[in-house]
Structure formats: C-alpha cells, structure tokens
Scaffold this motif. Sequence first.
Motif, PDB file in Angstrom:
ATOM      1  N   ARG A 128       0.851  -1.198  -0.010  1.00 16.77           N
ATOM      2  CA  ARG A 128       0.196   0.081  -0.049  1.00 16.77           C
ATOM      3  C   ARG A 128       0.935   1.313   0.042  1.00 16.77           C
ATOM      4  O   ARG A 128       1.960   1.365   0.741  1.00 16.77           O
ATOM      5  N   ASP A 168      -1.484   7.964   0.938  1.00 11.48           N
ATOM      6  CA  ASP A 168      -2.096   8.877   0.155  1.00 11.48           C
ATOM      7  C   ASP A 168      -1.247   9.853  -0.599  1.00 11.48           C
ATOM      8  O   ASP A 168      -1.576  10.225  -1.682  1.00 11.48           O
ATOM      9  N   THR A 191      -5.294   1.291  -7.971  1.00 13.93           N
ATOM     10  CA  THR A 191      -6.338   1.592  -6.946  1.00 13.93           C
ATOM     11  C   THR A 191      -7.050   0.213  -6.593  1.00 13.93           C
ATOM     12  O   THR A 191      -7.556  -0.372  -7.667  1.00 13.93           O
ATOM     13  N   ASP A 203     -10.075  -1.771  -3.893  1.00 12.15           N
ATOM     14  CA  ASP A 203     -11.062  -1.390  -3.210  1.00 12.15           C
ATOM     15  C   ASP A 203     -10.538  -2.194  -1.615  1.00 12.15           C
ATOM     16  O   ASP A 203      -9.976  -3.375  -1.443  1.00 12.15           O
ATOM     17  N   ASN A 251     -12.835  -0.027   3.982  1.00 12.66           N
ATOM     18  CA  ASN A 251     -13.550   1.437   4.214  1.00 12.66           C
ATOM     19  C   ASN A 251     -13.180   2.153   2.945  1.00 12.66           C
ATOM     20  O   ASN A 251     -13.345   3.620   3.025  1.00 12.66           O
ATOM     21  N   GLY A 252     -13.337   1.827   1.692  1.00 11.51           N
ATOM     22  CA  GLY A 252     -12.940   2.631   0.745  1.00 11.51           C
ATOM     23  C   GLY A 252     -11.965   2.397  -0.151  1.00 11.51           C
ATOM     24  O   GLY A 252     -12.088   1.196  -0.644  1.00 11.51           O
ATOM     25  N   ARG A 253     -11.138   3.159  -0.928  1.00 14.77           N
ATOM     26  CA  ARG A 253     -10.205   2.614  -1.898  1.00 14.77           C
ATOM     27  C   ARG A 253      -8.614   3.302  -1.666  1.00 14.77           C
ATOM     28  O   ARG A 253      -8.667   4.099  -0.617  1.00 14.77           O
ATOM     29  N   ALA A 254      -7.824   2.536  -1.938  1.00 14.59           N
ATOM     30  CA  ALA A 254      -6.430   2.852  -1.567  1.00 14.59           C
ATOM     31  C   ALA A 254      -5.486   2.428  -2.605  1.00 14.59           C
ATOM     32  O   ALA A 254      -5.749   1.575  -3.534  1.00 14.59           O
ATOM     33  N   ARG A 255      -4.519   3.168  -2.823  1.00 16.56           N
ATOM     34  CA  ARG A 255      -3.290   2.979  -3.770  1.00 16.56           C
ATOM     35  C   ARG A 255      -2.346   2.016  -3.207  1.00 16.56           C
ATOM     36  O   ARG A 255      -2.055   2.049  -2.430  1.00 16.56           O
TER      37      ARG A 255
END
Length: 179
Positions: free
Chosen positions: A35, A38, A125, A127, A130-134
């Motif tokens: 990961r 951000d 990117t 899923d 709790n959302g999305r991450a790179r």
Amino acid sequence: MTAADLSVLSVTLPAESGVARLYDAPDLADAFAVRLPDNAIDDPELLARFLFAHQAGWVMHLLKLRDALVARFGLKTSAQLRKEAATGSRERVDIFRIYTRSAREIILGEDDSHLDFRLSVLQQTRDIGNGRARYLVLSTVVHCHNGLGRFYILAIAPFHRAVVRSALRHAARVGWPTT
C-alpha cells in the motif's frame, strides 16, 4: 506508519499490466503489492527509481554472489549492465532497461541468451474495507530460451521472491517520496 503499510501481499498478475500477456506461457510469473500512502508521488518511474535506490544491504551482497556465479556461464552481471547503462543510449532504471512507460506503469527488463524478463512497476487503486487505496504492484514475468534459463529460474526463484518482498517492505519503511 502502521504495520499494514509495511505488509507485502502476494497478488495475481494484474490484468491491466503490460506484462500480463507478454509471454504465452511464462516460466515465472509473480506479483507483489504494498500500500502507498495517500500523499506518495504517483509517477511510476520515480517510484521504481526510489525502490531500487533503497534496497536492504543483504540484497547487494546476494547480487554480488549471483554475479560471481553467473559470470562463469557467460551471463550478464550487474557490473556489465551498469557499464551498458553508462555507455549506452537506452534509458535505464538502475541496471534495468526501460521498455515502456505510461502514467500508471513502467516496464523494465533485460534480454539475455538464456532468458528474457520484464518487471512491471504499476500503481493500482484497490477496494479496501472502508474505501479505496493506492498500491504499488511489482510484477515479474520470465521467458526462458533454453535449459540454462530454466535451471537459473528454478535456482533463483526463492531468492527473487524474497528480494522483491524485501524491496517493497524496505521502501515502505524508509518512506515513499511524497508530492
């Protein structure tokens, strides 16, 4: 930085990667992801350069051992590749030739008499709960030309995987470059 940020995941070869369909039946194909924060830069070439510039010390010792062994078989050593980089007209990231680059991926590699390999550094990117991450995904595919290539891949595959995992973990520990 949390432990999750240092976690390196074994993942399937990303379908959107330029290396996914490069060889009909690769002799080695793997992918690992970590990961990205951000605020990490989003240029795959700069991420690749950072990744290779921040290797753990044991990786360099392992590379020296590899070079001493393969030189006896006429295979390219890292010193030869660095010399090519210094004198050649082709662009490189560390010892690897740049084959293609796009906004989300850079493909590096090398061709030799025993095998050809490509390494993809891809931003993806994903899923998450709790959302999305790179994520940064490092994928490797290898096509062997002969028995020496197949023996070489069989012998180095466990080391290759350890080096890739270490490189991603070490870069995350050092701290990815930010925007």
